[in-house]
Design a protein around this motif. Structure first.
Motif, PDB file in Angstrom:
ATOM      1  N   GLN A  21       0.830  -1.203   0.000  1.00 19.38           N
ATOM      2  CA  GLN A  21       0.000   0.000   0.000  1.00 19.38           C
ATOM      3  C   GLN A  21       0.867   1.257   0.000  1.00 19.38           C
ATOM      4  O   GLN A  21       0.582   2.212  -0.711  1.00 19.38           O
ATOM      5  N   HIS A  52      -0.514  -3.565  -7.950  1.00 15.11           N
ATOM      6  CA  HIS A  52      -1.938  -3.870  -7.731  1.00 15.11           C
ATOM      7  C   HIS A  52      -2.196  -5.373  -7.805  1.00 15.11           C
ATOM      8  O   HIS A  52      -2.981  -5.906  -7.010  1.00 15.11           O
ATOM      9  N   ARG A  53      -1.528  -6.051  -8.718  1.00 17.68           N
ATOM     10  CA  ARG A  53      -1.684  -7.513  -8.803  1.00 17.68           C
ATOM     11  C   ARG A  53      -1.133  -8.178  -7.543  1.00 17.68           C
ATOM     12  O   ARG A  53      -1.718  -9.143  -7.035  1.00 17.68           O
ATOM     13  N   GLN A  55      -0.974  -6.844  -4.571  1.00 14.06           N
ATOM     14  CA  GLN A  55      -1.932  -6.571  -3.501  1.00 14.06           C
ATOM     15  C   GLN A  55      -3.110  -7.531  -3.576  1.00 14.06           C
ATOM     16  O   GLN A  55      -3.529  -8.078  -2.555  1.00 14.06           O
ATOM     17  N   THR A  56      -3.625  -7.724  -4.753  1.00 15.60           N
ATOM     18  CA  THR A  56      -4.770  -8.617  -4.930  1.00 15.60           C
ATOM     19  C   THR A  56      -4.413 -10.035  -4.511  1.00 15.60           C
ATOM     20  O   THR A  56      -5.180 -10.695  -3.797  1.00 15.60           O
ATOM     21  N   GLY A  57      -3.244 -10.501  -4.914  1.00 22.23           N
ATOM     22  CA  GLY A  57      -2.809 -11.844  -4.522  1.00 22.23           C
ATOM     23  C   GLY A  57      -2.666 -11.985  -3.017  1.00 22.23           C
ATOM     24  O   GLY A  57      -3.084 -12.987  -2.430  1.00 22.23           O
ATOM     25  N   GLN A  59      -4.220 -10.206  -0.772  1.00 20.76           N
ATOM     26  CA  GLN A  59      -5.558 -10.144  -0.172  1.00 20.76           C
ATOM     27  C   GLN A  59      -6.289 -11.473  -0.301  1.00 20.76           C
ATOM     28  O   GLN A  59      -6.986 -11.893   0.629  1.00 20.76           O
ATOM     29  N   VAL A  60      -6.119 -12.142  -1.423  1.00 18.73           N
ATOM     30  CA  VAL A  60      -6.738 -13.460  -1.606  1.00 18.73           C
ATOM     31  C   VAL A  60      -6.146 -14.453  -0.615  1.00 18.73           C
ATOM     32  O   VAL A  60      -6.872 -15.202   0.050  1.00 18.73           O
ATOM     33  N   SER A  63      -7.401 -13.757   2.821  1.00 18.13           N
ATOM     34  CA  SER A  63      -8.784 -14.213   2.952  1.00 18.13           C
ATOM     35  C   SER A  63      -8.849 -15.707   3.237  1.00 18.13           C
ATOM     36  O   SER A  63      -9.622 -16.162   4.091  1.00 18.13           O
TER      37      SER A  63
END
Length: 80
Positions: A21, A52-53, A55-57, A59-60, A63
């Motif tokens: 971030q 951004h990719r 970050q998405t990874g 976050q997944v 989760s």
């Protein structure tokens, strides 16, 4: 995987997300202040897309870890 291992991974991912971030915010600020003809602008946009990719990874993965932790917390203890 044990509960404690999951908690450790969760902490590591949260730290990674914080770092990502910060990197996104820094790169976004540099892109906003760059001139349109700046030849590094394209590279910065690619770096931002990569961040951004990432970050998405993260976050997944976070989760999934949180789901596993929730499963640990909701399991009924074994009775002898």
């Amino acid at each position: 995987m044990s509960f404690h291992e999951l908690r450790g991974q969760q902490r590591a991912l949260l730290e990674e997300l914080d770092q990502l971030q910060e990197a996104v915010a820094d790169l976004t600020a540099r892109l906003a202040s760059a001139a349109d003809e700046d030849e590094e602008r394209g590279e910065r946009r690619e770096q931002l897309a990569w961040l951004h990719r990432q970050q998405t990874g993260a976050q997944v993965a976070l989760s999934e870890i949180e789901r596993a932790l929730l499963a640990f917390m909701t399991e009924e203890p074994e009775r002898d």
